[in-house]
Design a protein around this motif. Structure first.
Motif, PDB file in Angstrom:
ATOM      1  N   PRO A 104     -19.702 -11.442  35.222  1.00  0.00           N
ATOM      2  CA  PRO A 104     -19.470 -10.201  34.496  1.00  0.00           C
ATOM      3  C   PRO A 104     -19.703  -8.992  35.401  1.00  0.00           C
ATOM      4  N   VAL A 105     -18.909  -7.942  35.216  1.00  0.00           N
ATOM      5  CA  VAL A 105     -19.099  -6.719  36.003  1.00  0.00           C
ATOM      6  C   VAL A 105     -19.785  -5.661  35.140  1.00  0.00           C
ATOM      7  N   ASP A 106     -20.592  -4.834  35.821  1.00  0.00           N
ATOM      8  CA  ASP A 106     -21.310  -3.755  35.124  1.00  0.00           C
ATOM      9  C   ASP A 106     -20.365  -2.677  34.617  1.00  0.00           C
ATOM     10  N   CYS A 107     -19.468  -2.298  35.498  1.00  0.00           N
ATOM     11  CA  CYS A 107     -18.685  -1.099  35.193  1.00  0.00           C
ATOM     12  C   CYS A 107     -17.220  -1.327  35.543  1.00  0.00           C
ATOM     13  N   VAL A 108     -16.345  -0.828  34.690  1.00  0.00           N
ATOM     14  CA  VAL A 108     -14.905  -0.961  34.903  1.00  0.00           C
ATOM     15  C   VAL A 108     -14.329   0.420  35.173  1.00  0.00           C
ATOM     16  N   VAL A 109     -13.525   0.530  36.233  1.00  0.00           N
ATOM     17  CA  VAL A 109     -12.861   1.803  36.524  1.00  0.00           C
ATOM     18  C   VAL A 109     -11.391   1.661  36.178  1.00  0.00           C
ATOM     19  N   LEU A 110     -10.923   2.508  35.250  1.00  0.00           N
ATOM     20  CA  LEU A 110      -9.537   2.381  34.781  1.00  0.00           C
ATOM     21  C   LEU A 110      -8.638   3.452  35.400  1.00  0.00           C
ATOM     22  N   PRO A 128      -7.140   1.799  25.627  1.00  0.00           N
ATOM     23  CA  PRO A 128      -8.000   1.275  24.550  1.00  0.00           C
ATOM     24  C   PRO A 128      -8.130  -0.242  24.584  1.00  0.00           C
ATOM     25  N   ASP A 129      -7.023  -0.961  24.737  1.00  0.00           N
ATOM     26  CA  ASP A 129      -7.084  -2.436  24.778  1.00  0.00           C
ATOM     27  C   ASP A 129      -7.954  -2.914  25.928  1.00  0.00           C
ATOM     28  N   LEU A 130      -7.731  -2.315  27.091  1.00  0.00           N
ATOM     29  CA  LEU A 130      -8.484  -2.738  28.270  1.00  0.00           C
ATOM     30  C   LEU A 130      -9.978  -2.536  28.085  1.00  0.00           C
ATOM     31  N   LEU A 131     -10.343  -1.369  27.497  1.00  0.00           N
ATOM     32  CA  LEU A 131     -11.768  -1.093  27.317  1.00  0.00           C
ATOM     33  C   LEU A 131     -12.393  -2.106  26.359  1.00  0.00           C
ATOM     34  N   GLU A 132     -11.648  -2.400  25.281  1.00  0.00           N
ATOM     35  CA  GLU A 132     -12.193  -3.353  24.321  1.00  0.00           C
ATOM     36  C   GLU A 132     -12.402  -4.728  24.970  1.00  0.00           C
ATOM     37  N   SER A 133     -11.441  -5.110  25.796  1.00  0.00           N
ATOM     38  CA  SER A 133     -11.631  -6.420  26.433  1.00  0.00           C
ATOM     39  C   SER A 133     -12.717  -6.379  27.496  1.00  0.00           C
ATOM     40  N   ALA A 134     -12.903  -5.200  28.128  1.00  0.00           N
ATOM     41  CA  ALA A 134     -13.989  -5.070  29.095  1.00  0.00           C
ATOM     42  C   ALA A 134     -15.331  -5.232  28.404  1.00  0.00           C
ATOM     43  N   ALA A 162      -5.500   9.584  18.387  1.00  0.00           N
ATOM     44  CA  ALA A 162      -5.791   8.241  17.878  1.00  0.00           C
ATOM     45  C   ALA A 162      -6.357   7.356  18.982  1.00  0.00           C
ATOM     46  N   ARG A 163      -5.763   7.460  20.171  1.00  0.00           N
ATOM     47  CA  ARG A 163      -6.263   6.701  21.316  1.00  0.00           C
ATOM     48  C   ARG A 163      -7.726   7.042  21.584  1.00  0.00           C
ATOM     49  N   GLN A 164      -8.009   8.368  21.551  1.00  0.00           N
ATOM     50  CA  GLN A 164      -9.383   8.778  21.847  1.00  0.00           C
ATOM     51  C   GLN A 164     -10.345   8.271  20.771  1.00  0.00           C
ATOM     52  N   ALA A 165      -9.860   8.238  19.511  1.00  0.00           N
ATOM     53  CA  ALA A 165     -10.717   7.774  18.419  1.00  0.00           C
ATOM     54  C   ALA A 165     -11.162   6.331  18.666  1.00  0.00           C
ATOM     55  N   ARG A 166     -10.272   5.517  19.219  1.00  0.00           N
ATOM     56  CA  ARG A 166     -10.643   4.122  19.495  1.00  0.00           C
ATOM     57  C   ARG A 166     -11.752   4.059  20.548  1.00  0.00           C
ATOM     58  N   LEU A 167     -11.673   4.941  21.540  1.00  0.00           N
ATOM     59  CA  LEU A 167     -12.720   4.982  22.570  1.00  0.00           C
ATOM     60  C   LEU A 167     -14.049   5.415  21.966  1.00  0.00           C
TER      61      LEU A 167
END
Lengths: 707, 707
Positions: free
Chosen positions: B66-72, B80-86, B110-115
């Protein structure tokens, strides 16, 4: 300014010191030679027969041919004698570097008085003392005490600075940070001879000069300032002034620096506004204003207006520049629908179409975006002037900077643009990249640093343009006859004051003077009820505090009773006051109470003040000032600057006041000020009631003081 | 901030572009490597098995550990999908560069709301979106989208900027023009996850950080701001903020830039003042304030006080800096007699002994003069801080500059000085000479540019010091019980409003509700004459405009007559209004009329306002604001900022007003605001009469609106 020959007194052969330690006389000779001065240079020093390859004579009388100009690099003690002998020897002008004149004690003041006499009585031109001298760039005549770097940039700006140090600081910043060239530098010091007003007048006529910039501590001939400023506006030569000495401490500093009397800051502001002088608040505003006003191609494209279009690659800067624009009084209008549609097409998938236009990261990644955004702003009909946020002073290594490639695009757009373009950086400071600065300046795109300076400068540009446009209207020169009669000094009796007002067309409440209760009652019948009674005595200023006023008297009996009551109260409270009688005055109708007056400024003489009545408003300092004589248009501009102005147009159901009548009253008071001239110590109409529209104004209470 | 491992999504093998055109993912990897990041770096891209020598996996799930931090570094749609899977894959934090969230249309919102949901519900840390990311200097973790120059200067300053572009602009200016090093750079963009308040809180605890600097468009958790600011003051870590979005246009710009809600500028000012936040007005003030506050040796020497001693070689600058100091609110006191006498001895024949001390040309010619003048200012007991005008940014060739030799003298003096010393240049701009900057900074002498920025910065320093000193007094945390009861919405009946006031200790004029003329007369007898009658109706706000008010009623008969008159007038003018009856109220004695109220700010919620009554004063905007709850000391500070304040202490023979009672009323109103919380839409006591000293205040008319 253009001497055919120069004699330098105070040069020596011991010129072995460091460049910034050599004697000033030698520095002048070096400057003259480096600049290729075409005239004759001689030195005066009894020790030598030549200095720096120039012939040297023991004294002025020994110079075989008369010299035009004498440069004095000698201690202050020897200056007056030397100047007198220079004038005797046929010289017409001199530059005096030494300090120790009016800015110091009585001895220095006496020394300066001798210079002033010489200048006044024999027409001998003196620059200084306490200065760096004069540098005429196109005449190649640097009679200048400071070392001049190679590569001096000639150009259209004449700079006059009271301070020698700041003259070079400003000049260097203009040349090196803005690529702005100079026609002259004058450091005028104490103005013992030539004054700011005379230098300005000279530069308005000078063909090499298009813009005049100045740092001023004090004016010597303020009465000439407005006419010189008017001439400058007529010749379309912007006069840009940074005026120091606003606060008490800085007035003290100015007095000890150049012996200048600074005058009230608000009065200076009013004079600058009335004269169309571009007033800047600090050195950076001076530099940026000069940069913009002197850019020839840019000036030709600018047609007035304060609607700016801003392009930036930083959303944060878009926010900051919007704040700065609002502070400065500029508009940042929305883009037209047409522009938005075109942009949508040109840069598909690009976000917001706002002004400021945020190029976002996209503008760095896709080279097609920036030119299209820029062109969209240039083409938008809502916009008067385009300004681009460009980091021309990015302190980072070249490979990390992107400013240069945007500069190339701007330069290209400027060649075909019919709309003026400026650039500004976010931060002020750091090395300005000449590879950005020079091509842009040549293309007519002046550079500024910082959103605040940039927006303030554009606002001044718009203001100057408006002033120029309205200039013919603004400037009326009515013939106002000076009052010949000598008035008796002290507080003028109310009756005479009201007569004086009548003479100048300032309406006053109908009133009469009465010496007894019966006289008062008769007068009241004639004037019409209700009336007020006010004690009349030169010794009493706060009449109501000691029972000297009675208001709203409805009939003769009330008037009689009030008369007796006032006499009793006043003789009890002020037994020593000399009482002539009372003023019977018709009570004024309701309206807006204003204060209209004249005060003497130490520099500009009588000035007109106007504001609203009441203690609280006085605390809030909502007062406007005008230099007499004033035209109706100027009275209009004055009042519009009152923050409380909307109250005159009627708020919360109150009727609109008769503003036109107030304009006329201001003009009349300004004429009164001119007519009475030096006789007038002060005037205070408090209150002047502005009645509802169509009903005029009426002066209720007034103090006029004669000197 | 300190991830042990990083996964970069969006790096590719086509890294052949120019440095400022390469994909952001690659730039992050390059930054990590250049900075010597000690953790593990992996890339995510289905096309490759390695990128820039880092292992590359097709997706997050495929990464073995597992990684600590993801840079998108990917387009907004996939975020949003990527963050949820991260988060699913066990990552704790992410940095999102992409724009196209709350700052754009509904899709982005809407995208921001998911974050935001992800951050709130799963405690997942997000920096961004719409940002440059995070650079932890001492942790060697630059999760940062912009290229980082070699020679990055580590230091004590944490910088948080809503704008990515400005984060690098500010950082570069700090490092290269001021030699100020950084501990972190955070570009926080839309704050979908971490907010300013959270970053501030983190940096207050961070041992590498001594000063926190920020560019803010909008706060996301304003209710936390004051407590974080308090913590920063307690930890002696200055929090210096440049707040954009003050004007309407810039609020629009901020909304489209980072989706921020800006709030009223005056409310933000009030909050900063109450929190001891150092508020700066532009980028250059930010840079100079950070330069001074972060200079460790300097900070240790400064003991408070705003009396500056200025040394300059230019008399003109002495004048300008005096003006700037007066504007900023600093004192430039005269030198002590002792100093003058010593100077007279040390530098014989030297002119004026003023402050600012003008070294004149003599200081350039004689190397002994400058050190003596400087030491005289350091030793003078009238002076808290010495500031030297030094042209550290002189753009001229080296041989013409004199700044370097003066800098050597200052550096030497600083090593033994027990008084803090700063330097400032006249002009802002041009290359700052590192040979001057570095040694001075090391010696504890921070450099500023321009008299205005310098004096403003010193003023802020003095203000911050005073705040810190008074902090224990200033900050009281009373327990205010929240009102549980749900009040009915709309305008509260006057009787209930006055009861509410009584509950919170706000004195109101004795009053009673009456439904008939007789009831009114009886109530008036009880209350005491004279009384006023006021119509009571939720539909009528401007009572006096329709004859709904009668004042100064002296007896029962007058009250009865007035009651009938009011009923008639009101039913004629407002036939549809529902009228309950009238309020009978004791006429208040004479005093100073003030307005005291509560308004809702979109950002900070209910805020307390206080000012003087009257239309004219409203136009002049003499209003002060406080964020509830307020202590007595804070009420004191608030009122002292009213320009009309002197009126309360009694002017022109009027008695002094009961200011203490007004302080108490302000505190009470602030408690009322906290207690009612979200139920309160607004409150307006107009007027509150401040009676003569010892007699208290009395609320005469009030509107309370419940949501």
């Amino acid at each position: 300014m253009n001497p055919r020959s120069v004699a330098v007194i105070g040069a020596s052969q011991r010129a072995d010191a460091l460049p910034n330690r050599e004697p000033r006389g030698n520095r002048v000779i070096r400057n003259l030679k480096n600049f290729g001065y075409p005239g004759r240079i001689v030195a005066v020093n009894p020790k030598y027969r030549e200095v720096m390859d120039c012939p040297c004579y023991p004294d002025l009388a020994a110079i075989p041919e008369p010299v035009d100009c004498v440069v004095l690099a000698v201690p202050n003690r020897s200056v007056p004698d030397l100047l007198e002998s220079a004038a005797d020897a046929g010289a017409r002008a001199a530059v005096v570097f030494a300090a120790g004149f009016a800015e110091t004690g009585p001895e220095g003041k006496a020394r300066q008085a001798r210079l002033e006499t010489l200048s006044r009585e024999r027409g001998f031109l003196i620059c200084g003392p306490n200065c760096y001298g004069v540098l005429n760039v196109f005449g190649k005549a640097p009679l200048f005490a400071s070392a001049i770097p190679a590569g001096f940039l000639p150009g259209p700006v004449a700079l006059v600075s009271q301070s020698g140090g700041l003259s070079t600081t400003i000049a260097n910043a203009l040349m090196l940070n803005r690529h702005v060239g100079l026609s002259h530098i004058v450091s005028c010091g104490n103005q013992a001879g030539a004054s700011f007003e005379e230098y300005f007048n000279y530069f308005v006529d000078d063909e090499n000069t298009r813009v005049i910039a100045a740092f001023v501590e004090g004016f010597k001939q303020p009465e000439r300032l407005l006419s010189v400023a008017r001439k400058a506006v007529e010749h379309e030569k912007p006069l840009i002034i940074l005026k120091g000495g606003r606060s008490e401490v800085s007035k003290r500093a100015a007095a000890t620096h150049s012996g200048s009397l600074a005058g009230a800051a608000e009065v200076v502001d009013a004079a600058f506004r009335q004269g169309g002088i571009v007033s800047v608040r600090n050195l950076n505003e001076l530099i940026d204003a000069v940069s913009v006003f002197s850019c020839e191609k840019f000036s030709k494209l600018y047609r007035g207006g304060r609607r700016i279009g801003v392009l930036s690659g930083s959303g944060g800067e878009c926010t900051l520049v919007s704040d700065a624009a609002a502070n400065a009084g500029l508009e940042v209008p929305e883009l037209t629908e047409k522009t938005k549609a075109q942009l949508q097409q040109a840069v598909a998938d690009f976000g917001n179409m706002n002004n400021p236009l945020d190029g976002t990261g996209a503008m760095y990644d896709d080279p097609n975006i920036f030119p299209r955004l820029l062109q969209a702003l240039i083409d938008d009909s809502n916009i008067d002037l385009v300004t681009v946020n460009l980091e021309a002073n990015d302190p980072r290594p070249k490979e990390l900077k992107s400013g240069n490639r945007f500069a190339v695009v701007i330069e290209k757009a400027a060649t075909t643009s019919t709309k003026p373009i400026t650039c500004f950086s976010s931060v002020v400071g750091g090395p300005v990249d000449p590879e950005i600065l020079l091509p842009l300046r040549t293309a007519g795109v002046p550079l500024m640093e910082g959103a605040e300076c940039a927006t303030a400068t554009i606002q001044k540009l718009a203001e100057y343009y408006e002033f120029k446009k309205n200039c013919s209207k603004q400037i009326t020169t009515p013939t106002i006859e000076r009052l010949d009669k000598k008035l008796s000094s002290g507080i003028m009796p109310a009756e005479s004051a009201f007569q004086l007002f009548e003479q100048f067309g300032i309406p006053a409440a109908p009133s009469a003077f009465a010496r007894s209760a019966d006289e008062a009652a008769v007068a009241a019948e004639r004037i019409g009820f209700p009336v007020a009674l006010k004690i009349e005595s030169a010794q009493i200023t706060h009449k109501s505090d000691i029972g000297g006023v009675a208001l709203g008297l409805a009939n003769g009996n009330d008037v009689r009773a009030a008369y007796e009551r006032i006499r009793n109260d006043v003789s009890r409270h002020a037994p020593t006051a000399k009482i002539g009688g009372v003023i019977v005055q018709r009570m004024a109708s309701e309206g807006v109470e204003v204060i209209l007056g004249i005060k003497r400024d130490p520099l500009f003489g009588p000035v007109v003040l106007c504001g609203f009545g009441g203690i609280l408003v006085e605390l809030l300092k909502d007062i406007v000032i005008g230099i007499p004589p004033l035209s109706l248009e100027q009275a209009h501009d004055m009042l519009a600057r009152l923050r409380g102005f909307p109250i005159l147009s009627g708020l919360r159901g109150k009727p609109a006041a008769d503003i036109d009548a107030l304009y006329h009253a201001i003009v009349s008071v300004s004429h009164l000020a001119v007519s009475l001239g030096d006789q007038l110590a002060g005037l205070d109409i408090n209150p002047l009631i502005v009645l509802p529209r169509g009903q005029g104004v009426v002066a209720v209470d007034a103090v006029v003081e004669i000197r």
